[in-house]
Enzyme design. Structure first.
Site, PDB file in Angstrom:
ATOM      1  N   THR A 162      -0.822   6.046  -2.741  1.00 13.08           N
ATOM      2  CA  THR A 162      -0.834   6.139  -4.202  1.00 13.08           C
ATOM      3  C   THR A 162       0.590   6.147  -4.755  1.00 13.08           C
ATOM      4  OG1 THR A 162      -2.862   7.448  -4.080  1.00 13.08           O
ATOM      5  CG2 THR A 162      -1.655   7.502  -6.153  1.00 13.08           C
ATOM      6  N   TYR A 184     -13.455   4.613  -8.440  1.00 19.52           N
ATOM      7  CA  TYR A 184     -14.139   3.927  -9.543  1.00 19.52           C
ATOM      8  C   TYR A 184     -15.623   3.671  -9.297  1.00 19.52           C
ATOM      9  CZ  TYR A 184     -15.201   0.869 -13.436  1.00 19.52           C
ATOM     10  OH  TYR A 184     -15.761   0.331 -14.563  1.00 19.52           O
ATOM     11  N   TYR A 221      -8.790  10.754   3.085  1.00 14.42           N
ATOM     12  CA  TYR A 221      -7.960  11.200   1.961  1.00 14.42           C
ATOM     13  C   TYR A 221      -8.872  11.489   0.774  1.00 14.42           C
ATOM     14  CZ  TYR A 221      -4.304  10.829  -1.706  1.00 14.42           C
ATOM     15  OH  TYR A 221      -3.473  11.049  -2.768  1.00 14.42           O
ATOM     16  N   ARG A 251      -7.960  11.863  -8.967  1.00 17.87           N
ATOM     17  CA  ARG A 251      -7.551  10.488  -9.254  1.00 17.87           C
ATOM     18  C   ARG A 251      -8.682   9.495  -9.054  1.00 17.87           C
ATOM     19  NH1 ARG A 251      -1.358   9.454  -9.208  1.00 17.87           N
ATOM     20  NH2 ARG A 251      -2.088   7.438  -9.936  1.00 17.87           N
ATOM     21  N   LYS A 307      -6.355  14.279   4.575  1.00 17.95           N
ATOM     22  CA  LYS A 307      -5.403  14.702   3.557  1.00 17.95           C
ATOM     23  C   LYS A 307      -6.221  15.312   2.421  1.00 17.95           C
ATOM     24  CE  LYS A 307      -2.003  12.943   0.222  1.00 17.95           C
ATOM     25  NZ  LYS A 307      -1.320  11.738  -0.326  1.00 17.95           N
ATOM     26  N   ILE A 332       1.554  15.877   3.167  1.00 15.34           N
ATOM     27  CA  ILE A 332       1.917  14.535   2.720  1.00 15.34           C
ATOM     28  C   ILE A 332       2.401  14.695   1.285  1.00 15.34           C
ATOM     29  CG2 ILE A 332       1.103  12.205   2.266  1.00 15.34           C
ATOM     30  CD1 ILE A 332      -0.868  12.541   4.574  1.00 15.34           C
TER      31      ILE A 332
END
Length: 292
Positions: A44, A107, A133, A138, A161, A203
């Protein structure tokens, strides 16, 4: 094992938005010198959403080649298309990445069963270590612990993550998957605490500008030394906050430009840090000794 201080590396760009390959090489060498344990290429923070497929593959290969075995390279290969994620993950395997980072499909909002099948399809298709992840803030897609626990049984899935920032949930996951799956933080503000609870690393966005300091936090926290961890993390807390005053990676790329680490390029629909936010980031850089 993928652990320790891992930088979610920006993709440096010239002012016109083209990739700055020389700056990328310099940043990688700097992170090696500063003791960073690994990099995430084209996650990202690396603007994966706006890089063309060919560029995405080229950045992964460039990172692997420049690192040359000096630290771990984790390729961001997630997508909201399972077929595309498999294609990128296979490329990462071919060029020699150590592992891949696969964000939950954004999405299109799959069900938990859809998430399970998505990750199983990638793990079955490509023989490379894979890191799940979860960043629901987001993606509008939250992978529940129960789904992660199911996926932990696959030998190619080695870590997650966790960017939820939820310590109770993180601790529950660490306790449930210990020995099968490592839990890495993906949230700088809560990373120290998650590592003290048993997480295996971070991370980090902050590591883009303060790599040695972030490494010190990880070392102390993974050793279980709360006092040393809090002492190391305290000066960085203003960075953890201010690097998110606008959408990541807008603030961190501007900070790196201000520090002279690279040009000010960023791609639409992201825009350079606003005039109103710049003083907040400047203050954080000065307080942490990164700017005079």
């Amino acid at each position: 094992m993928i652990s320790g201080s891992i930088v979610a590396l920006v993709t440096p760009m010239h002012s016109d938005g083209s990739i700055d390959w020389q700056a990328l090489s310099r940043l990688i060498d700097w992170h090696v010198e500063q003791g960073t344990d690994g990099i995430v290429a084209v996650g990202t923070t690396g603007e994966s959403a706006t890089l063309a497929m060919d560029e995405h593959k080229m950045v992964i290969k460039a990172c692997v080649d420049q690192v040359a075995g000096r630290m771990k390279v984790i390729a961001g290969t997630g997508a909201n298309s399972t077929a595309e994620a498999i294609e990128l993950t296979e490329v990462a395997r071919e060029v020699g990445a150590d592992a891949c980072l696969l964000v939950t499909p954004y999405y299109n909002k799959p069900t938990q069963e859809g998430l399970y099948q998505h990750y199983m399809a990638i793990a079955n298709a490509v023989a490379i270590p894979q890191i799940l992840y979860n960043v629901p803030g987001r993606t509008a897609c939250d992978m529940l612990n129960a789904t992660t626990i199911r996926l932990a049984e696959h030998p190619n899935i080695i870590a997650i993550k966790d960017a939820t920032g939820d310590m109770a949930r993180g601790k529950e996951l660490i306790d449930a998957v210990g020995g099968k799956l490592d839990v890495l933080s993906g949230d700088d503000a809560t990373a120290a605490e998650l590592m003290l609870l048993g997480g295996k690393g971070n991370i980090s966005v902050t590591a883009n500008i303060a790599p040695a300091a972030m490494k010190a936090v990880c070392v102390a926290a993974m050793a279980g030394d709360r006092a040393a961890t809090e002492l190391a993390d305290a000066p960085l807390r203003i960075l953890h906050e201010r690097l998110f005053v606008e959408s990541n990676p807008i603030p961190v790329k501007w900070a790196m430009f201000a520090m002279g680490l690279m040009e000010d390029g960023i791609r639409l629909p992201l825009t350079p840090l606003s005039d109103t936010a710049q003083p907040q980031v400047t203050e954080a850089l000065k307080q942490t000794g990164l700017l005079d």
